[in-house]
Design an enzyme around this catalytic site. Structure first.
Site, short mmCIF file in Angstrom:
data_model
loop_
_atom_site.label_atom_id
_atom_site.label_comp_id
_atom_site.label_asym_id
_atom_site.label_seq_id
_atom_site.Cartn_x
_atom_site.Cartn_y
_atom_site.Cartn_z
CG HIS A 113 0.04 -1.79 -1.93
ND1 HIS A 113 1.20 -1.07 -1.98
CD2 HIS A 113 -0.96 -0.89 -2.10
CE1 HIS A 113 0.93 0.21 -2.17
NE2 HIS A 113 -0.39 0.36 -2.25
N GLY A 148 -8.11 2.80 0.50
CA GLY A 148 -7.59 1.44 0.59
C GLY A 148 -6.23 1.44 1.26
CB CYS A 171 -0.37 5.00 -3.70
SG CYS A 171 0.19 3.70 -2.61
CG LEU A 172 -3.18 6.28 1.82
CD1 LEU A 172 -3.83 5.53 2.96
CD2 LEU A 172 -3.46 7.78 1.93
CG HIS A 202 -3.84 0.63 -5.73
ND1 HIS A 202 -3.40 1.76 -6.37
CD2 HIS A 202 -3.25 0.66 -4.50
CE1 HIS A 202 -2.56 2.42 -5.58
NE2 HIS A 202 -2.47 1.78 -4.43
CD GLU A 203 -5.09 -0.81 -1.34
OE1 GLU A 203 -4.08 -1.13 -0.70
OE2 GLU A 203 -5.31 0.36 -1.69
CD GLN A 225 -0.43 1.12 1.25
OE1 GLN A 225 -1.53 0.58 1.25
NE2 GLN A 225 -0.25 2.34 0.75
ZN ZN Z 1 -1.44 2.12 -2.60
#
Ligand code: ZN
Length: 174
Positions: free
Chosen positions: A140, A46, A94-95, A136-137, A51
């Protein structure tokens, strides 16, 4: 499709609220393609536009397994209108928080509305990993990271480590 640079915590932009999109046009589709490319090559399941430094309410997700056919999901202006009372726990990463994982408890199912890649309004009932990933997204898009659900002690420790990693990377570049 162009791979973009992923922003790593701590960075003030990750704490900002993303804004609603007016329409889905070719420019936005190009952004979504770039986001998908960036997510696949990370690799991750995701990615939210913030991000890669763009404060727009766009998310790409693909929870298909390695040997399965790819199933990308593009969410524009996603909005959760129902969350189940029963909760489930997934180990999240998480990236933007590389190398750190934690078990996070969230509603096990959620129902959302969103605009798709072609600009059509859609509804989705999500459960399991997909439900966790969507929540989660969407976090963000509201400037929330999974480490915000941890104790202050744990969160501070992770941020401290990330800061140190960032410094080390800078030194290599210099
Ligand atoms: Zn994330």
């Amino acid at each position: 499709m162009v791979k973009r640079k992923i922003i790593i915590e701590p960075d003030p932009i990750l704490r900002k609220k993303s804004s609603i999109l007016e329409k889905v046009d070719d420019e936005l589709r190009e952004l979504m393609d770039d986001m998908l490319e960036t997510m696949y090559s990370a690799p991750g399941i995701g990615l939210a536009a913030v991000q890669i430094g763009i404060l727009k309410r766009v998310v790409v997700i693909d929870v298909s397994k390695k040997d399965e056919k790819k199933k990308p999901l593009f969410l524009v202006n996603p909005s959760i209108n129902h969350k189940s009372k029963n909760l489930s726990v997934h180990e999240e990463g998480c990236l933007s928080i590389p190398g750190h994982f934690a078990e996070i408890e969230r509603p096990a199912e959620c129902n959302l509305t969103y605009i798709d890649y072609d600009g059509k309004k859609r509804e989705l009932q999500a459960k399991g990993l997909m439900a966790t990933c969507i929540q989660h997204e969407i976090d963000h898009l509201n400037g929330v990271l999974f480490i915000d659900y941890l104790s202050k002690l744990k969160k501070d420790m992770i941020i401290k480590k990330l800061k140190k990693q960032k410094k080390d990377i800078d030194q290599v570049i210099l």
